[in-house]
Motif scaffolding. Structure first.
Motif, PDB file in Angstrom:
ATOM      1  N   ILE A  46      30.083  44.787  40.255  1.00  0.00           N
ATOM      2  CA  ILE A  46      29.650  44.908  41.638  1.00  0.00           C
ATOM      3  C   ILE A  46      29.667  46.388  42.007  1.00  0.00           C
ATOM      4  O   ILE A  46      30.670  47.086  41.793  1.00  0.00           O
ATOM      5  CB  ILE A  46      30.574  44.137  42.607  1.00  0.00           C
ATOM      6  CG1 ILE A  46      30.598  42.643  42.267  1.00  0.00           C
ATOM      7  CG2 ILE A  46      30.153  44.365  44.054  1.00  0.00           C
ATOM      8  CD1 ILE A  46      29.304  41.928  42.554  1.00  0.00           C
ATOM      9  N   VAL A  47      28.567  46.881  42.557  1.00  0.00           N
ATOM     10  CA  VAL A  47      28.464  48.265  43.014  1.00  0.00           C
ATOM     11  C   VAL A  47      28.377  48.250  44.533  1.00  0.00           C
ATOM     12  O   VAL A  47      27.476  47.613  45.104  1.00  0.00           O
ATOM     13  CB  VAL A  47      27.218  48.960  42.429  1.00  0.00           C
ATOM     14  CG1 VAL A  47      27.108  50.389  42.944  1.00  0.00           C
ATOM     15  CG2 VAL A  47      27.261  48.948  40.908  1.00  0.00           C
ATOM     16  N   THR A  48      29.318  48.932  45.186  1.00  0.00           N
ATOM     17  CA  THR A  48      29.350  48.976  46.650  1.00  0.00           C
ATOM     18  C   THR A  48      29.113  50.395  47.134  1.00  0.00           C
ATOM     19  O   THR A  48      29.735  51.339  46.648  1.00  0.00           O
ATOM     20  CB  THR A  48      30.711  48.480  47.190  1.00  0.00           C
ATOM     21  OG1 THR A  48      30.967  47.166  46.692  1.00  0.00           O
ATOM     22  CG2 THR A  48      30.714  48.463  48.705  1.00  0.00           C
ATOM     23  N   VAL A  49      28.206  50.526  48.094  1.00  0.00           N
ATOM     24  CA  VAL A  49      27.846  51.843  48.628  1.00  0.00           C
ATOM     25  C   VAL A  49      28.840  52.253  49.703  1.00  0.00           C
ATOM     26  O   VAL A  49      29.137  51.478  50.616  1.00  0.00           O
ATOM     27  CB  VAL A  49      26.425  51.813  49.220  1.00  0.00           C
ATOM     28  CG1 VAL A  49      26.039  53.182  49.771  1.00  0.00           C
ATOM     29  CG2 VAL A  49      25.413  51.341  48.178  1.00  0.00           C
ATOM     30  N   ALA A  79      33.395  47.692  40.730  1.00  0.00           N
ATOM     31  CA  ALA A  79      34.403  46.637  40.634  1.00  0.00           C
ATOM     32  C   ALA A  79      33.870  45.503  39.774  1.00  0.00           C
ATOM     33  O   ALA A  79      32.653  45.376  39.547  1.00  0.00           O
ATOM     34  CB  ALA A  79      34.765  46.114  42.025  1.00  0.00           C
ATOM     35  N   GLU A  80      34.788  44.667  39.292  1.00  0.00           N
ATOM     36  CA  GLU A  80      34.395  43.470  38.560  1.00  0.00           C
ATOM     37  C   GLU A  80      34.016  42.369  39.539  1.00  0.00           C
ATOM     38  O   GLU A  80      34.581  42.266  40.634  1.00  0.00           O
ATOM     39  CB  GLU A  80      35.547  42.999  37.669  1.00  0.00           C
ATOM     40  CG  GLU A  80      35.899  43.990  36.570  1.00  0.00           C
ATOM     41  CD  GLU A  80      37.101  43.530  35.753  1.00  0.00           C
ATOM     42  OE1 GLU A  80      37.764  42.559  36.181  1.00  0.00           O
ATOM     43  OE2 GLU A  80      37.355  44.129  34.703  1.00  0.00           O
ATOM     44  N   LYS A  81      33.067  41.537  39.142  1.00  0.00           N
ATOM     45  CA  LYS A  81      32.620  40.466  40.029  1.00  0.00           C
ATOM     46  C   LYS A  81      33.766  39.534  40.414  1.00  0.00           C
ATOM     47  O   LYS A  81      33.809  39.019  41.543  1.00  0.00           O
ATOM     48  CB  LYS A  81      31.498  39.666  39.349  1.00  0.00           C
ATOM     49  CG  LYS A  81      30.829  38.651  40.261  1.00  0.00           C
ATOM     50  CD  LYS A  81      29.841  37.781  39.493  1.00  0.00           C
ATOM     51  CE  LYS A  81      28.632  38.564  39.040  1.00  0.00           C
ATOM     52  NZ  LYS A  81      27.593  37.686  38.427  1.00  0.00           N
ATOM     53  N   PRO A 128      36.040  41.729  43.441  1.00  0.00           N
ATOM     54  CA  PRO A 128      35.125  42.642  44.128  1.00  0.00           C
ATOM     55  C   PRO A 128      35.800  43.591  45.104  1.00  0.00           C
ATOM     56  O   PRO A 128      35.245  44.657  45.405  1.00  0.00           O
ATOM     57  CB  PRO A 128      34.160  41.696  44.853  1.00  0.00           C
ATOM     58  CG  PRO A 128      34.928  40.422  45.014  1.00  0.00           C
ATOM     59  CD  PRO A 128      35.786  40.315  43.812  1.00  0.00           C
ATOM     60  N   GLU A 129      36.970  43.248  45.608  1.00  0.00           N
ATOM     61  CA  GLU A 129      37.646  44.108  46.585  1.00  0.00           C
ATOM     62  C   GLU A 129      38.639  45.070  45.933  1.00  0.00           C
ATOM     63  O   GLU A 129      39.344  45.796  46.632  1.00  0.00           O
ATOM     64  CB  GLU A 129      38.380  43.237  47.621  1.00  0.00           C
ATOM     65  CG  GLU A 129      37.474  42.255  48.360  1.00  0.00           C
ATOM     66  CD  GLU A 129      36.277  42.936  49.008  1.00  0.00           C
ATOM     67  OE1 GLU A 129      36.461  44.027  49.575  1.00  0.00           O
ATOM     68  OE2 GLU A 129      35.161  42.370  48.934  1.00  0.00           O
ATOM     69  N   THR A 130      38.680  45.069  44.616  1.00  0.00           N
ATOM     70  CA  THR A 130      39.618  45.955  43.909  1.00  0.00           C
ATOM     71  C   THR A 130      38.825  46.840  42.948  1.00  0.00           C
ATOM     72  O   THR A 130      38.624  46.488  41.784  1.00  0.00           O
ATOM     73  CB  THR A 130      40.667  45.146  43.126  1.00  0.00           C
ATOM     74  OG1 THR A 130      41.306  44.223  44.012  1.00  0.00           O
ATOM     75  CG2 THR A 130      41.714  46.080  42.512  1.00  0.00           C
ATOM     76  N   PRO A 131      38.362  47.979  43.407  1.00  0.00           N
ATOM     77  CA  PRO A 131      37.543  48.834  42.541  1.00  0.00           C
ATOM     78  C   PRO A 131      38.351  49.408  41.391  1.00  0.00           C
ATOM     79  O   PRO A 131      39.536  49.736  41.545  1.00  0.00           O
ATOM     80  CB  PRO A 131      37.058  49.936  43.480  1.00  0.00           C
ATOM     81  CG  PRO A 131      38.061  49.987  44.574  1.00  0.00           C
ATOM     82  CD  PRO A 131      38.537  48.568  44.750  1.00  0.00           C
ATOM     83  N   TRP A 132      37.702  49.527  40.237  1.00  0.00           N
ATOM     84  CA  TRP A 132      38.351  50.200  39.109  1.00  0.00           C
ATOM     85  C   TRP A 132      37.870  51.643  38.981  1.00  0.00           C
ATOM     86  O   TRP A 132      38.500  52.470  38.312  1.00  0.00           O
ATOM     87  CB  TRP A 132      38.088  49.453  37.804  1.00  0.00           C
ATOM     88  CG  TRP A 132      36.638  49.226  37.450  1.00  0.00           C
ATOM     89  CD1 TRP A 132      35.908  48.105  37.686  1.00  0.00           C
ATOM     90  CD2 TRP A 132      35.748  50.137  36.782  1.00  0.00           C
ATOM     91  NE1 TRP A 132      34.617  48.239  37.227  1.00  0.00           N
ATOM     92  CE2 TRP A 132      34.491  49.488  36.660  1.00  0.00           C
ATOM     93  CE3 TRP A 132      35.888  51.422  36.274  1.00  0.00           C
ATOM     94  CZ2 TRP A 132      33.382  50.093  36.059  1.00  0.00           C
ATOM     95  CZ3 TRP A 132      34.781  52.026  35.662  1.00  0.00           C
ATOM     96  CH2 TRP A 132      33.558  51.366  35.563  1.00  0.00           C
ATOM     97  N   LEU A 151      42.158  55.125  48.625  1.00  0.00           N
ATOM     98  CA  LEU A 151      41.927  54.292  47.447  1.00  0.00           C
ATOM     99  C   LEU A 151      43.196  54.171  46.604  1.00  0.00           C
ATOM    100  O   LEU A 151      44.057  55.069  46.631  1.00  0.00           O
ATOM    101  CB  LEU A 151      40.804  54.897  46.594  1.00  0.00           C
ATOM    102  CG  LEU A 151      39.386  54.839  47.169  1.00  0.00           C
ATOM    103  CD1 LEU A 151      38.447  55.686  46.330  1.00  0.00           C
ATOM    104  CD2 LEU A 151      38.892  53.401  47.244  1.00  0.00           C
ATOM    105  N   PRO A 152      43.337  53.101  45.832  1.00  0.00           N
ATOM    106  CA  PRO A 152      44.517  52.960  44.968  1.00  0.00           C
ATOM    107  C   PRO A 152      44.600  54.075  43.931  1.00  0.00           C
ATOM    108  O   PRO A 152      43.580  54.607  43.484  1.00  0.00           O
ATOM    109  CB  PRO A 152      44.283  51.601  44.288  1.00  0.00           C
ATOM    110  CG  PRO A 152      43.356  50.867  45.193  1.00  0.00           C
ATOM    111  CD  PRO A 152      42.482  51.894  45.806  1.00  0.00           C
TER     112      PRO A 152
END
Length: 466
Positions: free
Chosen positions: A108-111, A127-129, A132-136, A178-179
């Motif tokens: 998942i790509v979020t702008v 992020a993984e599908k 989705p709320e935890t970007p890597w 961000l984490p």
């Protein structure tokens, strides 16, 4: 079957673009491509994916965007550009806004709107599908670099204050939140003028940058502003031109520009008729040993892209002298990255053909640092490095003339006295000697090894020592 994530480094302009996809679904996106797009097409084939999306983080100032070129080449993709900050474009594209999401296989790509370097700048959270709320990771574009941040002063003094505030808010409000584990993937590496003192590593983590990135240490805006604006390197002359070109939409070339091969006598006629700007792309010792009168020396290393941008006019054709005829395409790729796609021809057979035709030569002498040290006051020593390099230490008795300003500042030199030009290694010094030759200086010498050789020889240093 797995995630496809590849970084593509373009040296010289120190640009980093990315291919993100999923080989199980056979789809991929490219972020911030350069105009020499074959590398993305080849990489996609190797990874067995089709390029379906082309994303820009912002309107680039440091290179010609390759988004339209790549879109035309693959015929299977759409170009996506930010419409934050009231951005406007002169070409067909898909509009992006903060919060937009795209699915690429299991990714998942979020702008995210991350203004500061430019008003429209966006970053892309990865992020993984399944989470989705935890970007890597995050593709930070020109907002956050390793050990640095994007400069906010490229749109003119009237907008610098507001962009500096936006950059401060982006760094404090978005990136620091961000984490720690999130990996940052910037659009530039060390050596890019888009930021000050960008680190040597090509990626980092939010946690590491939070601790050590100078731009993330400020809680007071005024102190942040002082640091951000005082540390920025000189703005290359071609940056405003690139901004306008990329907003309008670069010409789609379809292939590398045609460069006709000209035999020595025909090439000489073209030089005499001023059919193009004469650029010798051989390296400094070859240029020094013998070159065509009036040639500008810009060696065919990745740095050529930047120095062509600093020193050449994009609307004037170029006459090329090459180290080898087989290097034509390689050299042309270096030129097109910063907007040079008009060529009047290249010298077939190189300088060997020129020599065999009995045509005249000029040369540039070479002086070692030992000879410079022992030369005495009769020698004019010119340092063409950047202001920041000069301030960290220089050869005693040298005068500072930043290379892009050398032509104008050379009026302060005595044309009747010998001149030795140095930089960090000799590459820029060779450019400098060719400029002085064009300005009518007779006895001009390059210093191979230049500042690096001076330091390693243990010679005295004037100014602040490193």
């Amino acid at each position: 079957m797995a995630l496809v994530f590849e970084r593509i480094q373009t040296e010289g302009i120190a640009e980093l673009s990315y291919l993100l996809g999923d080989d199980s679904d056979g789809v991929a996106a490219v972020f911030d491509p350069t105009p020499d797009v074959d590398k993305y097409v080849t990489l996609a084939r190797e990874k067995k994916v089709s390029i379906t999306h082309i994303f820009e983080t912002h309107i680039h100032a440091d290179l010609v965007s390759g988004a339209l070129e790549l879109c035309a080449r693959v015929e299977s993709a759409k170009v996506f550009c930010s419409h934050e900050g009231d951005a406007r474009y002169g070409f067909d594209h898909e509009k992006l806004k903060a919060g937009d999401k795209f699915t690429l296989g299991k990714s998942i790509v979020t702008v995210r709107h991350t203004p500061g370097h430019t008003p429209e700048h966006v970053s892309y959270e990865l992020a993984e599908k399944d989470h989705p709320e935890t970007p890597w990771g995050v593709l930070t574009g020109d907002s956050l670099f390793v050990n640095s941040a994007g400069r906010p002063d490229l749109l003119g003094s009237s907008e610098t204050e507001e962009l500096t505030k936006k950059l401060f808010e982006t760094l404090r409000g978005y990136f620091i939140a961000l984490p720690d584990s999130v990996v940052i993937h910037p659009a530039h590496a060390h050596g890019s003028p888009c930021g000050a003192d960008i680190g040597d590593r090509l990626e980092s983590t939010i946690g590491y940058e939070r601790k050590f990135n100078p731009y993330l240490q400020f809680t007071d805006f005024e102190k942040f502003k002082e640091h951000a604006l005082s540390s920025a390197p000189p703005v290359p002359k071609y940056y405003p031109l690139m901004k306008k070109l990329n907003a309008k939409g670069p010409e789609v070339l379809g292939n590398l520009p045609r460069v006709p091969g000209l035999p020595a006598k025909t090439f000489n006629e073209a030089v005499e008729k001023k059919a193009g700007v004469l650029v010798d792309t051989r390296l400094m010792l070859a240029f020094g040993g013998g070159h065509i009168r009036g040639a500008l020396s810009i060696g065919a290393t990745p740095m050529l892209s930047i120095w062509a941008g600093w020193l050449l006019e994009p609307d004037k054709p170029i006459l090329l002298v090459l180290d080898s005829d087989s290097k034509v395409d390689e050299v042309v790729k270096l030129f097109i990255r910063t907007g040079y796609n008009k060529f009047a021809g290249y010298l077939v057979g190189g300088m060997t053909a020129w020599d065999n035709a009995g045509l005249p030569l000029e040369d540039v002498g070479q002086m070692t640092v030992h000879e410079i040290k022992d030369a005495g006051t009769g020698l004019q020593i010119v340092d063409v490095r950047s202001p920041d390099e000069w301030q960290k230490g220089h050869v005693p008795g040298a005068v500072h003339m930043f290379l892009p300003e050398l032509r104008k500042q050379s009026v302060a030199l005595d044309k009747e006295k010998p001149v030795a030009v140095y930089c960090d290694s000799g590459y820029r010094a060779s450019i400098g000697t060719s400029i002085l030759k064009q300005e009518g200086f007779g006895c001009v010498c390059n210093v191979p090894g230049s500042w690096q050789a001076w330091k390693k020889a243990g010679f005295p240093i004037e100014g602040k020592s490193e």
